[in-house]
Structure formats: structure tokens, C-alpha cells
Motif scaffolding. Structure first.
Motif, PDB file in Angstrom:
ATOM      1  N   THR A  79       0.850  -1.188   0.000  1.00  0.00           N
ATOM      2  CA  THR A  79       0.000   0.000   0.000  1.00  0.00           C
ATOM      3  C   THR A  79       0.885   1.238   0.000  1.00  0.00           C
ATOM      4  OG1 THR A  79      -1.682  -1.181   1.275  1.00  0.00           O
ATOM      5  CG2 THR A  79      -1.854   1.222   1.194  1.00  0.00           C
ATOM      6  N   PHE A  80       0.725   2.085  -1.007  1.00  0.00           N
ATOM      7  CA  PHE A  80       1.493   3.319  -1.137  1.00  0.00           C
ATOM      8  C   PHE A  80       0.585   4.484  -0.752  1.00  0.00           C
ATOM      9  CE2 PHE A  80       2.943   0.294  -4.332  1.00  0.00           C
ATOM     10  CZ  PHE A  80       4.306   0.228  -4.091  1.00  0.00           C
ATOM     11  N   SER A  81       0.974   5.245   0.265  1.00  0.00           N
ATOM     12  CA  SER A  81       0.119   6.333   0.720  1.00  0.00           C
ATOM     13  C   SER A  81       0.970   7.486   1.245  1.00  0.00           C
ATOM     14  CB  SER A  81      -0.852   5.826   1.795  1.00  0.00           C
ATOM     15  OG  SER A  81      -1.833   6.801   2.067  1.00  0.00           O
ATOM     16  N   THR A  82       0.304   8.476   1.820  1.00  0.00           N
ATOM     17  CA  THR A  82       0.993   9.650   2.364  1.00  0.00           C
ATOM     18  C   THR A  82       0.644   9.829   3.836  1.00  0.00           C
ATOM     19  OG1 THR A  82      -0.812  11.162   1.818  1.00  0.00           O
ATOM     20  CG2 THR A  82       0.879  10.826   0.124  1.00  0.00           C
ATOM     21  N   TYR A  83       1.477  10.613   4.536  1.00  0.00           N
ATOM     22  CA  TYR A  83       1.214  10.904   5.948  1.00  0.00           C
ATOM     23  C   TYR A  83      -0.119  11.641   6.107  1.00  0.00           C
ATOM     24  CZ  TYR A  83       6.151   9.733   6.543  1.00  0.00           C
ATOM     25  OH  TYR A  83       7.361   9.078   6.540  1.00  0.00           O
ATOM     26  N   GLN A  84      -0.414  12.501   5.154  1.00  0.00           N
ATOM     27  CA  GLN A  84      -1.665  13.256   5.214  1.00  0.00           C
ATOM     28  C   GLN A  84      -2.884  12.331   5.117  1.00  0.00           C
ATOM     29  OE1 GLN A  84      -1.817  16.451   2.417  1.00  0.00           O
ATOM     30  NE2 GLN A  84      -3.613  17.392   3.340  1.00  0.00           N
ATOM     31  N   SER A  85      -2.787  11.307   4.254  1.00  0.00           N
ATOM     32  CA  SER A  85      -3.889  10.354   4.114  1.00  0.00           C
ATOM     33  C   SER A  85      -4.088   9.560   5.399  1.00  0.00           C
ATOM     34  CB  SER A  85      -3.617   9.399   2.951  1.00  0.00           C
ATOM     35  OG  SER A  85      -3.573  10.103   1.730  1.00  0.00           O
ATOM     36  N   LEU A  86      -2.979   9.185   6.038  1.00  0.00           N
ATOM     37  CA  LEU A  86      -3.077   8.460   7.308  1.00  0.00           C
ATOM     38  C   LEU A  86      -3.774   9.324   8.352  1.00  0.00           C
ATOM     39  CD1 LEU A  86      -2.379   6.095   9.233  1.00  0.00           C
ATOM     40  CD2 LEU A  86      -0.197   7.261   9.679  1.00  0.00           C
ATOM     41  N   HIS A  87      -3.388  10.591   8.428  1.00  0.00           N
ATOM     42  CA  HIS A  87      -4.015  11.481   9.406  1.00  0.00           C
ATOM     43  C   HIS A  87      -5.503  11.676   9.108  1.00  0.00           C
ATOM     44  CE1 HIS A  87      -5.203  15.485  11.003  1.00  0.00           C
ATOM     45  NE2 HIS A  87      -4.666  14.965  12.089  1.00  0.00           N
ATOM     46  N   SER A  88      -5.835  11.777   7.818  1.00  0.00           N
ATOM     47  CA  SER A  88      -7.237  11.932   7.428  1.00  0.00           C
ATOM     48  C   SER A  88      -8.067  10.717   7.845  1.00  0.00           C
ATOM     49  CB  SER A  88      -7.321  12.137   5.915  1.00  0.00           C
ATOM     50  OG  SER A  88      -8.652  12.240   5.508  1.00  0.00           O
ATOM     51  N   LEU A  89      -7.497   9.527   7.636  1.00  0.00           N
ATOM     52  CA  LEU A  89      -8.174   8.293   8.061  1.00  0.00           C
ATOM     53  C   LEU A  89      -8.375   8.290   9.573  1.00  0.00           C
ATOM     54  CD1 LEU A  89      -9.099   5.284   7.408  1.00  0.00           C
ATOM     55  CD2 LEU A  89      -6.735   4.660   7.975  1.00  0.00           C
ATOM     56  N   PHE A  90      -7.329   8.656  10.306  1.00  0.00           N
ATOM     57  CA  PHE A  90      -7.359   8.680  11.766  1.00  0.00           C
ATOM     58  C   PHE A  90      -8.404   9.681  12.278  1.00  0.00           C
ATOM     59  CE2 PHE A  90      -5.224  10.218  15.809  1.00  0.00           C
ATOM     60  CZ  PHE A  90      -5.505   9.077  16.546  1.00  0.00           C
ATOM     61  N   LYS A  91      -8.483  10.832  11.608  1.00  0.00           N
ATOM     62  CA  LYS A  91      -9.380  11.909  12.043  1.00  0.00           C
ATOM     63  C   LYS A  91     -10.838  11.647  11.641  1.00  0.00           C
ATOM     64  CE  LYS A  91     -10.292  16.795  11.037  1.00  0.00           C
ATOM     65  NZ  LYS A  91      -9.857  17.970  10.233  1.00  0.00           N
ATOM     66  N   ASN A  92     -11.060  11.354  10.369  1.00  0.00           N
ATOM     67  CA  ASN A  92     -12.432  11.320   9.849  1.00  0.00           C
ATOM     68  C   ASN A  92     -13.111   9.957   9.980  1.00  0.00           C
ATOM     69  OD1 ASN A  92     -12.163  14.030   9.023  1.00  0.00           O
ATOM     70  ND2 ASN A  92     -11.157  13.383   7.132  1.00  0.00           N
ATOM     71  N   ASP A  93     -12.351   8.868   9.738  1.00  0.00           N
ATOM     72  CA  ASP A  93     -12.965   7.540   9.743  1.00  0.00           C
ATOM     73  C   ASP A  93     -12.856   6.849  11.092  1.00  0.00           C
ATOM     74  OD1 ASP A  93     -13.295   6.560   6.519  1.00  0.00           O
ATOM     75  OD2 ASP A  93     -12.015   8.265   6.915  1.00  0.00           O
ATOM     76  N   LEU A  94     -11.748   7.122  11.795  1.00  0.00           N
ATOM     77  CA  LEU A  94     -11.508   6.398  13.043  1.00  0.00           C
ATOM     78  C   LEU A  94     -11.692   7.291  14.273  1.00  0.00           C
ATOM     79  CD1 LEU A  94      -8.371   4.406  11.836  1.00  0.00           C
ATOM     80  CD2 LEU A  94     -10.760   3.683  11.836  1.00  0.00           C
ATOM     81  N   GLU A  95     -12.128   8.519  14.061  1.00  0.00           N
ATOM     82  CA  GLU A  95     -12.528   9.430  15.140  1.00  0.00           C
ATOM     83  C   GLU A  95     -11.445   9.629  16.202  1.00  0.00           C
ATOM     84  OE1 GLU A  95     -15.947   7.151  16.225  1.00  0.00           O
ATOM     85  OE2 GLU A  95     -17.306   8.466  15.087  1.00  0.00           O
ATOM     86  N   TYR A  96     -10.209   9.746  15.740  1.00  0.00           N
ATOM     87  CA  TYR A  96      -9.067   9.965  16.630  1.00  0.00           C
ATOM     88  C   TYR A  96      -8.891   8.845  17.657  1.00  0.00           C
ATOM     89  CZ  TYR A  96      -8.602  14.786  14.906  1.00  0.00           C
ATOM     90  OH  TYR A  96      -8.420  15.890  14.119  1.00  0.00           O
ATOM     91  N   SER A  97      -9.380   7.667  17.352  1.00  0.00           N
ATOM     92  CA  SER A  97      -9.290   6.551  18.304  1.00  0.00           C
ATOM     93  C   SER A  97      -8.045   5.708  18.019  1.00  0.00           C
ATOM     94  CB  SER A  97     -10.544   5.669  18.204  1.00  0.00           C
ATOM     95  OG  SER A  97     -10.354   4.484  18.932  1.00  0.00           O
ATOM     96  N   SER A  98      -7.132   5.673  18.987  1.00  0.00           N
ATOM     97  CA  SER A  98      -5.922   4.868  18.836  1.00  0.00           C
ATOM     98  C   SER A  98      -6.251   3.386  18.746  1.00  0.00           C
ATOM     99  CB  SER A  98      -4.978   5.108  20.020  1.00  0.00           C
ATOM    100  OG  SER A  98      -4.652   6.471  20.106  1.00  0.00           O
ATOM    101  N   GLU A  99      -7.274   2.966  19.523  1.00  0.00           N
ATOM    102  CA  GLU A  99      -7.666   1.551  19.514  1.00  0.00           C
ATOM    103  C   GLU A  99      -8.212   1.147  18.145  1.00  0.00           C
ATOM    104  OE1 GLU A  99      -8.649   3.778  21.781  1.00  0.00           O
ATOM    105  OE2 GLU A  99      -7.336   3.134  23.428  1.00  0.00           O
TER     106      GLU A  99
END
Length: 864
Positions: A79-99
Motif C-alpha cells: 500500500t502506497f500512501s501519504t502521511y496526510q492520508s493516514l491522518h485523514s483516516l485517523f481523524k475522519n474515519d476512526l474518530e481519533y481513536s488509537s484503539e
């Protein structure tokens, strides 16, 4: 790759290698060997796409043979991605949840995490990455061209906490030797500010001096300081004072400078006998340390004195030294902004273009990188002079070069060979449009004539925009464009044009990371030109009112710390930093002559190639070393003798010279006097004369020797103690006797220290910890006071920090202390987190403030 398995024992690999050296291919090879589902994170889409392209070029014949994904939401085998995409996933889809983040990637079975150029991270991007690092059975691979050594301490700490310690540093010399990078040389073109800029700088400095003098004479402020609890009730606030020793020192230094009488008891809290104290001068740094708590950090506690503090704040604001909740008396930002964007740099660029074009003719492939576009200077009308352009940028550079070609019939660069490429502005000569149309359909861009010139502004549509950079790059590679002016944001990183043989850095960004990335565009090898040698030009505006040459020059020094290169003259050697140019001290003396010298050297590309070959042949490994010197500019020659060589030896040599040369000469010249007045009178006269000449010098030499000893021997002892402690802690895996320490002394009085026989990682850690030990004391958990009976009687002690890696646990600190005593003899081991220890820490810190011979050290990379 030979040491790959060893490095991966801790499921971690951190590799540093220059831009253009093949880190992407190296990373893919490591991913292939690990053979697990992999997430590759890059800072930009361009660099992300390069990973995919390199995979197709070097590893797979059929793109369908391996499952790949560009969507971080749909992980695949690769999987080729960017740091920004990871943060977007963490923020929008995973609701800032580390778990949720960990669960998502565990279910995706990610077993390898690749971080490419992780120094790009924004603050909000750190958290998801640290969470990803917790994935079970996951190997982390970090690749970078330049760790952000010049970032704030907390940013640098986060970087190394994420990426881990450096396992391998692949150096430029090795890559040049193997033909992965081309030989290259850095040059500097110096300019001088105009009269208006010089007057601005002089006025700023005069206002600053006036402010400090006014502050020293401010009776209300003196009384305010004298009633401060740290000063008025020192004994009752010792715990706070020992936690913040710099502040207490600043109070005393200010009062001393203001002429106030300081009771002996106050000085004794520093652990120093009152009759021996020598207060440092009230420097701008001390004024900042004094005022910052009152005006910014603790302002609300001083409401009763608000009128006084507000008056001081207004004075600071008036001279431009109070900005964004920060007191900045050195003025590097405002002064630097003036110099960094000096229009005089535009003339420097024209001179460089002219000289390089004259030298390489049609073979020139020059890129000029700047920070801003400055579109407001696009329409310089025929009745306007380019001298009215007063800012540095892409359009000003283009207009200056275009104007020089137009007005100088002998200018070697043809006007049609000039072009501009940025994200929002593209300029070509009208004669090149047909060639562009063969690469991009004319339907995908429109043309707009640039005001009364032969140049055209190209405006692509959405479809054309996707291909425009590649098309302009091809025009440059094939020689339809010989000088391409662009922004560092578009061309400074990730852009690949191997034909570049000349780079001009018209950027005033001084960060290690960006400087190295920009140079990386020029030092790539070119398959069509195996004898390519690249010239890299830096531009600096010299401040004639500053002893150091000014803020712009200081930033240039910092930029040079980011990369290795070949020395400019003399015996060739390879090292990072600006020392290898050996021309910088002359910069203030004669700028035109220095530029002329640089230009002459820049024409000798063949010599540059030979110098690389000789320097590479004389060495075989890139060594991380610590370079140490002691600053005292006014008596540098004396320091060289007294501090880095055996002081007593020089005294003995002087006495020998007196008795073997001077005494016989005096005897024969005064033979008549000897016979007339007697031998006894002659001996008395000689003894008295020698005493007057030698006694002060003898006392000084002996005192300095007792206080400091021989600096080279002291450094060797400290280095041996550190090496022994590192071996005992398993930080150096080789047997102690197989790893040796080397200390080199140089003519200018400096020393360097490094390990031989250790791994790259061990060498880096050794230099880092050694620098911690010898640098002025800050706030370590443990310190060591080194003294002996004679030094104690004279009131001397030298203080050293126990490196943080040993200071976290007392057992580890004792390992270091035991090794220290083995090589340095009896010493005092001090824990600084109790009242007694903090008092000694305060004494140690004030001792370093008093020391007129300041330690300066820097980590260096040198080919040996």
C-alpha cells in the motif's frame, strides 16, 4: 544489506542516505526480503508515486503480479500512501481513536511499516504514527536524507522516538566512488546590502544598545529586581532558584552591570567565593533571560508593577525586539529578513548565469530555485528599470536575467533558452512553443504574451496540468531550455532531471532538510554524461556592520552542516560544514575579489573530479567525529599554545631560548659593564630583568595548566571513559580492545575525536554522548566535578554532564562514573535533583558562564 539481519534484530531499521542515492530502491529491497504486507508512507503524492514507479522499473515485470493499493482505506500487499492520508483516516474515519487505528491495521495484517522522509511531519500527524508503531510483529523501516538536526529539541526528540536511532549512514563519498552520485562542488557568491539596508541595520543596533543602556540606568527597574523574592529572600527560595538557575544568574548579572552592590551572601549561593567571582557582561542573551519571565511568562504576577513593565515592553516593540510573545534582542529575524531578500542577490544570480553559460556554452543545464514567485513583478514595462525590483523571487530573477540578455550583446545565454516553471506560473520563449506542442497537445494550454517581450505565459487546462511538469522537464533535458527558474516547493524535492549540472539556491530557507533536498536535484548521475560534474551555488548577503558577517552568512553556515563535500583548495578532503571552503573569514574584507576567486574555481570542473578521486582514494570510511575548539577571538594564537598544547612545554622552550641564545648575546654585549661593576651586579640585573619578563607569563601559564591541563589529553581520557561505559552497557558490541579512540589536533587549535573499529550506529552514539559531556552544563540528572588537591586549593573545578542515556537510572550512572574514575582519577559524583545537588548544579552552570574560553563543538562527518 550485508548487515540487514543484524539491524533487524530489534524490528527496526533507520537509514540515512543523500538525496538521489537510491533510498527508494533500497527500501523496496528490504520490503521484499521481509515478505510481509507493507504500508509505505511518503510526504507527497509525487514521492508516493515514485515508490510505485521504482517497483515497476526494478522489481516486477508484470504490474498485476502483486496486489497494490494507493488507498490507505483499502490496504493491499503493498500500500502506497501519504502521511496526510493516514491522518485523514485517523481523524475522519476512526474518530481519533488509537484503539480503532491499531485494530484496523492489525486486521489488514500489516507487518512492515516504511516511513519515507519522516522529517516532514506536521504536529497533528505524529499521534497516528506512534500508534502504528505499536502494531504487533511489525518491522519499522525509516529512510531519510537528512534527520532534522536543526529543529527544536522536542521535535528532534519526537523524530528519533518514532524512527529510532540511526542504524546506518550511507555517505556521499561512498556513493560518488560507486558512481551513484556525480562529483560536485559548492560555491558561494557574496553580495553587499545597499546603503538603505546598511542604514536600517545600523539604526536597529544603535536602538538596541540604547535600550540596554537605558535599562541599566533605570532606577525603578533596579529597585524592582532588588525586591524580587529570588534576590530579596534568596535563602527562602533556594529550591525554586536551583530549579531555574539561569534566571537567578540573570538577576545578579543585570544588577552587577547596573552598578548595584551585590552582597557576598548572594554570590555564595552560587557556590563561588565572593572575592573570586567575575560576572559575565550583560549580553543580549542575558537581557532576554532577565525580561522574558517578567514580560511574558509570569506577567500576571506583577500587576502592581504593570506600568513599569508596560513601559519596557513599549520600548522593545518600538525597536522591533518584541514580537509574537517573544523577546528577541539579537534581531536575527528582522535583520535576516532584510539581508536574505536583498535585491543585491539578483545581481549575483545574473553574474553566475553569465559565468556558467560562458564556461559550458550550450551544455549548460542550470536550475535556479527560489522561495516565492512574486507575480507582481511580471509586467516590468519598457520605461521601467529592473532596478526598481526590490524583492527576491522567481519573477524578479527572470526579469533580471532577461534584461541582462537584452542589454548585453555579449551575454552568452540566448534568450530563448530561458524558462520559468512553478506550480502556478510557466513562462517560455515564443520560439519554443512548437516544441512544447509536440509533448502536450496545443488544445490543453493557452498562451498569453508577456508585456512587450518575446516570452509567453503558458496556462494549461486540467488535462495539460497533469503533463506540464514532465514536458518542461523534457525541454530542459534536451536543451531547449538551458536555464530554468522555479520554486523550491515544486522542483526542490522529488523532481528528477539528471541533466542538471548547475544549481543556484536563491532560497533563504536554511533548514538542514530542505537544503539537502535541493542539492539532491543536482548531484544525480546522468547516463548520457558519465563525466558530469555539478556546481552548486549559494548566495549570501554580507552584513559589513557585523563581526561574524551577519545573519544571512550564519544561516549559510548552518545550511552547510547538512551535507558532505570536497574541500575547495589545498589538499583534498571530504567533510560536512563550511570549514572546507576556507574562505569564509575573508568575506568582509573584499567581496568582489572573493567572488572573482570563486568564479575562477568554478570553471575548473575537471579538477573537481580529480579532487574527489584523490580524497576518496585516501580514505575508506565515513567517520562521525566531534570537532572541539575554544572561542576567544582576540587571543586565538595564544589560546592555541596554552590550551591545546602543553603550556609548560612552551615555557621551557622559552627558557631554553633565553639561556642558549639571549644570555650569551647579553654577556658579550655587556662585557664592559661586567668588568666595571662586577659579576654580582650583572647577575642581579639579569635576575630582575628575567623576573619582570617571565614572572607574569609563568604565573599565567602554570595557572592555566593547573586549571585545564592539556586539552587533547583531557579529551582522550573523557573519550576512553565514555567508550568503556558504552561497552559495559552493551552500546558497543565489539570487544573494548578492538575499538580504538583517535584524537587529531589541527593547526588552528581545534581537536577532533572519533571511534575506529565501531559500527556507524555506535560511532554516531559515541559522538552524541561525548558532546553532551563536554558542552556547558545545562540540566543533567547527574554531574561530575573533576578536581585534584592543587586545583581545589586554587579554587578550580571542571564540571561535566553525565549523558542522559546513563542518567535515567542510578545503576547506569554508576557504570559511567566507575569508567570515569578509571581514566580521570578521583572525581565527585553529584545527583542534581535534591537541594544540595541543585546548588552544585547552579555553581557548575555559573562556572561555565564565567569561563572566558567557551567550548564550541559540533558533530562532523569526515572521510578518513
Amino acid at each position: 544489506m550485508e548487515e540487514f539481519d543484524t539491524h533487524l534484530e530489534d524490528d527496526h531499521l533507520h537509514v540515512v542516505a543523500p538525496p538521489g542515492s537510491g533510498k527508494t530502491v533500497l527500501g523496496l529491497e528490504m520490503v521484499q526480503r521481509l515478505d510481509k504486507k507493507t504500508l509505505i508512507l511518503a510526504p507527497t503524492l509525487t514521492i508516493r508515486n515514485q515508490w510505485y514507479e521504482r517497483m515497476l522499473e526494478c522489481f516486477v515485470k508484470d504490474r498485476n503480479c502483486i496486489e497494490t493499493s494507493f488507498s490507505i482505506k483499502k490496504p493491499a500487499t503493498l500500500t502506497f500512501s501519504t502521511y496526510q492520508s493516514l491522518h485523514s483516516l485517523f481523524k475522519n474515519d476512526l474518530e481519533y481513536s488509537s484503539e480503532k487505528l491499531l485494530k484496523f491495521f492489525q486486521e489488514a495484517e500489516i507487518g512492515t511499516l516504511v516511513l519515507d522522509e519522516a522529517h516532514h511531519l506536521k504536529n497533528e500527524w505524529w499521534k497516528p504514527l506512534f500508534n502504528l508503531k505499536k502494531l504487533q510483529d511489525c518491522t519499522l523501516i525509516a529512510l531519510t536524507a537528512t534527520p532534522p538536526y536543526d529543529s527544536e529539541k522536542n521535535e528532534l526528540k519526537k523524530y528519533f522516538d518514532l524512527c529510532g536511532p540511526i542504524d546506518m549512514e550511507i555517505g556521499v563519498p561512498e556513493l560518488v566512488r560507486e558512481g551513484n552520485l556525480c562529483p560536485h562542488q559548492d560555491y558561494i557568491h557574496f553580495s553587499e546590502p545597499d546603503a538603505e539596508q546598511i542604514q536600517y541595520i545600523i539604526t536597529y543596533r544603535e536602538n538596541l544598545m540604547r535600550f540596554v543602556e537605558t535599562l541599566k540606568a533605570n532606577k525603578d527597574f533596579i529597585a524592582f529586581i532588588q525586591k524580587h523574592p529570588f534576590y530579596a529572600e534568596t535563602e527562602a527560595h533556594l529550591e525554586e532558584i536551583y530549579k531555574n538557575p539561569e534566571r537567578f544568574s540573570a538577576l545578579l548579572i543585570y544588577l552587577n552591570a547596573a552598578g548595584a552592590t551585590i552582597p557576598k551572601t548572594k554570590v555564595e549561593f552560587l557556590g563561588i567565593k565572593a572575592e573570586k567571582v567575575q560576572f559575565p557582561s550583560l549580553s543580549y542573551e542575558w537581557v532576554e533571560a532577565l525580561l522574558t519571565p517578567f514580560l511574558i511568562e509570569e506577567r500576571e504576577y506583577y500587576e502592581a508593577d504593570e506600568a513599569l513593565l508596560l513601559h519596557i515592553e513599549k520600548q522593545l516593540r518600538k525597536i522591533g525586539a518584541f514580537d509574537l510573545k517573544r523577546i528577541n534582542l539579537t534581531g536575527e529575524k528582522s535583520l535576516y529578513r532584510k539581508l536574505a531578500q536583498s535585491p543585491s542577490k539578483l545581481k549575483s544570480i545574473v553574474e553566475i548565469v553569465k559565468a556558467e553559460s560562458q564556461n559550458l556554452q550550450r551544455g549548460l543545464r542550470m536550475v535556479v530555485l527560489s522561495d516565492y514567485i512574486r507575480k507582481e513583478f511580471l509586467e516590468v514595462q519598457h520605461n521601467q528599470s529592473v532596478s526598481e525590483i526590490n524583492k527576491l523571487g522567481v519573477v524578479p530573477i527572470f526579469q533580471f536575467v532577461r534584461n541582462a540578455i537584452k542589454n548585453d550583446v555579449d551575454f552568452p545565454l540566448r534568450r530563448e533558452k530561458l524558462g520559468v516553471l512553478t506550480g502556478s506560473l510557466i513562462i517560455l520563449h515564443n520560439s519554443v512553443i512548437d516544441e512544447l506542442s509536440t509533448l502536450i497537445s496545443a488544445e490543453n494550454f493557452i498562451q498569453e504574451i508577456l508585456w512587450e517581450t518575446e516570452f509567453v505565459i503558458i496556462k494549461p487546462n486540467v488535462q495539460g496540468s497533469k503533463k506540464m511538469v514532465a514536458a518542461m522537464t523534457q525541454l530542459f533535458e534536451t536543451g531547449h531550455i538551458e536555464v530554468l527558474i522555479g520554486t523550491k516547493s515544486l522542483l526542490g524535492e522529488g523532481w528528477d532531471a539528471p541533466a542538471i549540472n548547475t544549481l543556484v539556491l536563491a532560497s533563504f530557507v536554511g533548514s538542514f532538510v530542505m537544503s539537502n533536498q535541493m542539492r539532491g536535484r543536482a548531484i544525480r548521475v546522468h547516463s548520457l554524461q558519465p563525466s558530469k560534474v555539478a556546481n552548486i551555488w549559494h548566495i549570501a548577503c554580507v552584513d559589513p556592520t557585523s563581526e561574524t558577517g551577519g545573519a544571512d552568512l550564519e544561516l549559510l553556515y548552518r545550511r552547510f552542516g547538512a551535507f558532505c563535500g570536497i574541500s575547495l583548495q589545498g589538499e583534498p578532503y571530504i567533510e560536512n560544514g563550511a570549514d572546507r571552503l576556507k574562505l569564509l573569514p575573508e568575506t568582509k574584507k573584499d567581496v568582489p575579489l572573493l567572488n572573482q576567486k570563486m568564479m575562477a574555481l568554478a570553471t575548473k570542473r575537471g579538477e573537481v573530479m580529480q579532487r574527489w578521486k584523490k580524497a576518496i582514494g585516501d580514505g575508506d570510511v565515513l567517520v562521525r567525529e566531534l570537532k572541539v575548539n575554544y572561542e576567544k577571538p582576540q587571543t586565538h594564537g595564544q589560546l592555541k599554545k596554552l590550551y591545546f598544547k602543553d603550556a609548560l612545554r612552551f615555557l621551557i622552550l622559552e627558557l631554553s631560548a633565553i639561556f642558549t641564545v639571549l644570555l650569551p648575546e647579553l654577556f658579550f654585549k655587556n662585557l664592559t659593564t661586567l668588568l666595571a661593576k662586577g659579576v654580582l651586579f650583572f647577575i642581579y640585573a639579569l635576575v630582575l630583568g628575567f623576573a619582570m619578563i617571565l614572572l607574569p607569563k609563568t604565573v599565567k601559564v602554570v595557572t592555566l595548566y593547573l586549571k585545564y591541563g592539556r586539552r587533547d589529553k583531557e579529551l582522550i581520557k573523557i573519550a576512553h571513559a565514555l567508550k568503556t561505559a558504552m561497552v559495559a552497557k552493551g552500546m558497543i558490541l565489539e570487544a573494548e580492545q578492538k575499538v580504538s579512540i583517535k584524537v587529531d589536533a589541527f593547526e588552528d587549535g581545534s581537536l577532533s575525536c572519533y571511534l575506529l573499529g565501531a559500527s556507524a550506529k555506535e560511532g554516531i552514539l559515541f559522538v552524541t554522548y561525548l558532546q553532551e559531556i563536554i558542552n556547558p552544563i545545562e540540566n543533567p540528572r547527574y554531574i561530575i566535578a573533576q578536581s585534584n588537591w592543587v586545583r581545589k586549593k586554587l579554587g578550580f573545578s571542571n564540571y561535566y554532564s553525565v549523558p542522559k542515556v546513563f542518567g535515567e537510572r542510578k545503576a547506569d550512572a554508576m557504570v559511567f562514573y566507575k569508567a570515569w574514575k578509571r581514566y580521570n582519577g578521583v572525581a565527585q559524583f553529584i545527583f542534581t535533583r535534591n537541594t544540595k545537588g541543585r546548588k552544585l548544579l547552579l555553581k557548575a552552570r555559573f562556572h561555565s558562564y564565567q569561563d572566558t574560553e567557551k567550548v564550541t563543538s559540533r558533530g562532523a562527518l569526515i572521510w578518513k
